[in-house]
Scaffold this motif. Structure first.
Motif, short mmCIF file in Angstrom:
data_model
loop_
_atom_site.label_atom_id
_atom_site.label_comp_id
_atom_site.label_asym_id
_atom_site.label_seq_id
_atom_site.Cartn_x
_atom_site.Cartn_y
_atom_site.Cartn_z
N ILE A 1 3.40 -11.60 0.48
CA ILE A 1 3.63 -10.59 1.52
C ILE A 1 3.97 -9.24 0.91
O ILE A 1 3.52 -8.18 1.38
CB ILE A 1 4.74 -11.05 2.48
CG1 ILE A 1 4.26 -12.27 3.29
CG2 ILE A 1 5.16 -9.93 3.42
CD1 ILE A 1 5.35 -12.93 4.11
N GLY A 2 4.76 -9.24 -0.16
CA GLY A 2 5.15 -7.97 -0.79
C GLY A 2 3.95 -7.21 -1.33
O GLY A 2 3.82 -5.99 -1.10
N LEU A 3 3.07 -7.88 -2.03
CA LEU A 3 1.89 -7.22 -2.58
C LEU A 3 0.96 -6.76 -1.47
O LEU A 3 0.44 -5.64 -1.51
CB LEU A 3 1.15 -8.18 -3.53
CG LEU A 3 -0.14 -7.64 -4.15
CD1 LEU A 3 0.12 -6.36 -4.93
CD2 LEU A 3 -0.77 -8.70 -5.06
N GLU A 4 0.77 -7.59 -0.46
CA GLU A 4 -0.09 -7.19 0.67
C GLU A 4 0.48 -5.96 1.37
O GLU A 4 -0.26 -5.06 1.78
CB GLU A 4 -0.22 -8.34 1.65
CG GLU A 4 -1.26 -8.12 2.74
CD GLU A 4 -2.68 -8.16 2.24
OE1 GLU A 4 -3.51 -7.40 2.77
OE2 GLU A 4 -2.98 -8.96 1.32
N LYS B 1 -0.38 1.67 0.74
CA LYS B 1 -1.21 2.53 -0.10
C LYS B 1 -2.46 2.96 0.67
O LYS B 1 -2.87 4.12 0.60
CB LYS B 1 -1.61 1.78 -1.37
CG LYS B 1 -2.41 2.60 -2.36
CD LYS B 1 -1.55 3.68 -3.02
CE LYS B 1 -2.33 4.42 -4.09
NZ LYS B 1 -1.53 5.49 -4.73
N SER B 2 -3.04 2.03 1.44
CA SER B 2 -4.24 2.35 2.21
C SER B 2 -3.95 3.37 3.30
O SER B 2 -4.86 4.07 3.77
CB SER B 2 -4.83 1.08 2.83
OG SER B 2 -4.05 0.63 3.93
N LEU C 1 -4.34 0.14 -8.29
CA LEU C 1 -4.00 1.05 -7.20
C LEU C 1 -2.49 1.27 -7.08
O LEU C 1 -2.06 2.23 -6.44
CB LEU C 1 -4.51 0.48 -5.87
CG LEU C 1 -6.02 0.35 -5.70
CD1 LEU C 1 -6.34 -0.34 -4.38
CD2 LEU C 1 -6.68 1.72 -5.77
N LEU C 2 -1.71 0.40 -7.71
CA LEU C 2 -0.27 0.44 -7.53
C LEU C 2 0.47 0.68 -8.84
O LEU C 2 0.06 0.19 -9.89
CB LEU C 2 0.20 -0.90 -6.93
CG LEU C 2 -0.41 -1.30 -5.59
CD1 LEU C 2 -0.05 -2.74 -5.26
CD2 LEU C 2 0.06 -0.37 -4.48
N LYS D 1 1.55 -5.39 8.59
CA LYS D 1 1.41 -4.39 9.64
C LYS D 1 2.71 -4.21 10.42
O LYS D 1 3.06 -3.10 10.83
CB LYS D 1 0.26 -4.77 10.57
CG LYS D 1 -1.12 -4.58 9.93
CD LYS D 1 -2.23 -4.98 10.89
CE LYS D 1 -3.60 -4.74 10.27
NZ LYS D 1 -4.69 -5.14 11.19
N ALA D 2 3.43 -5.30 10.63
CA ALA D 2 4.72 -5.19 11.31
C ALA D 2 5.74 -4.47 10.44
O ALA D 2 6.53 -3.65 10.93
CB ALA D 2 5.24 -6.59 11.67
#
Length: 230
Positions: free
Chosen positions: A11-14, A20-21, A38-39, A202-203
């Motif tokens: 969840i942390g990486l997602e 970032k997006s 990207l990170l 998203k939450a």
């Protein structure tokens, strides 16, 4: 800038990738570099106070948000097999690590009137079907922390909330369970499926970003109907 602690997997990486997006500068802290170009990654053991202090000393004063997604589980065992070393490790990772992070980043968040989101668990609402009592105790501790600090932080206009996911299709869950076991887990959920990490992310983003102007001390339940608080 947003910092995601425990942003190296699941969840942390997602969450880090989702933020970032959306155009945010993201720094992730954890023990293992996910190798994503990207990170920006910084090595961090959140059970080591000196490392936590050094990590946040290097973060600029433009810090707008903190996501605490670090966590570990423990195997479910009879209480007669209780191991204090396992308990201490779980509590340090899941609960007191967050306190250390807040100790050293809070003044930066005050300057930006920033937001904090804690990745909690359905276990703190009910109990854990798959992990030990140490895990459930640590997640329950996070619930108390969010409620109390929401009041403490209100004077500085810093918002702190949590998300309460249930089983989520992280690489770790998929790796450690056969497909038949995953199907059994899904069958116990009213919506009949396991959540995707992006649904949790998203939450988190909603609570963390400018859309949230008035929610603090609260939790969003993301469990497919397993716990009903409506």
């Amino acid at each position: 800038m947003i910092v995601v602690i425990g942003g190296t997997s699941g969840i942390g990486l997602e969450t880090a990738l989702h933020l970032k997006s959306l155009g945010y500068e993201v720094i992730i802290g954890g023990r293992k570099d996910p190798g994503n170009s990207l990170l920006k990654f910084c090595s961090l053991d959140i059970t080591d106070e000196k490392q936590v202090q050094t990590f946040f000393d290097k973060i600029s004063d433009s810090l707008e948000g903190l996501v605490y997604a670090a966590g570990m589980a423990s195997p479910k065992q009879p209480i007669t097999n209780f191991n204090i070393k396992i308990f201490d490790q779980v509590m340090k990772t899941n609960a007191s690590g967050l306190l250390l992070c807040l100790k050293y980043c809070y003044q930066k968040l005050v300057k930006s009137k920033g937001r904090i989101v804690v990745v909690n668990s359905l276990a703190s609402r009910t109990s854990s079907k798959y992990s030990g009592v140490e895990y459930t105790m640590s997640k329950s501790a996070l619930s108390g922390l969010v409620k109390q600090l929401a009041l403490d932080f209100a004077k500085d206009k810093v918002l702190i909330n949590s998300v309460m996911p249930s089983m989520t299709a992280t690489p770790m869950l998929i790796k450690n369970n056969e497909q038949s076991e995953l199907e059994k887990m899904a069958d116990l959920i009213p919506l009949k499926r396991i959540a995707s990490p992006l649904e949790i992310s998203k939450a988190i983003a909603f609570l963390l970003l400018e859309e949230n102007t008035y929610i603090t001390g609260c939790a969003i339940d993301i469990n497919g109907g397993q716990f009903l608080s409506g």
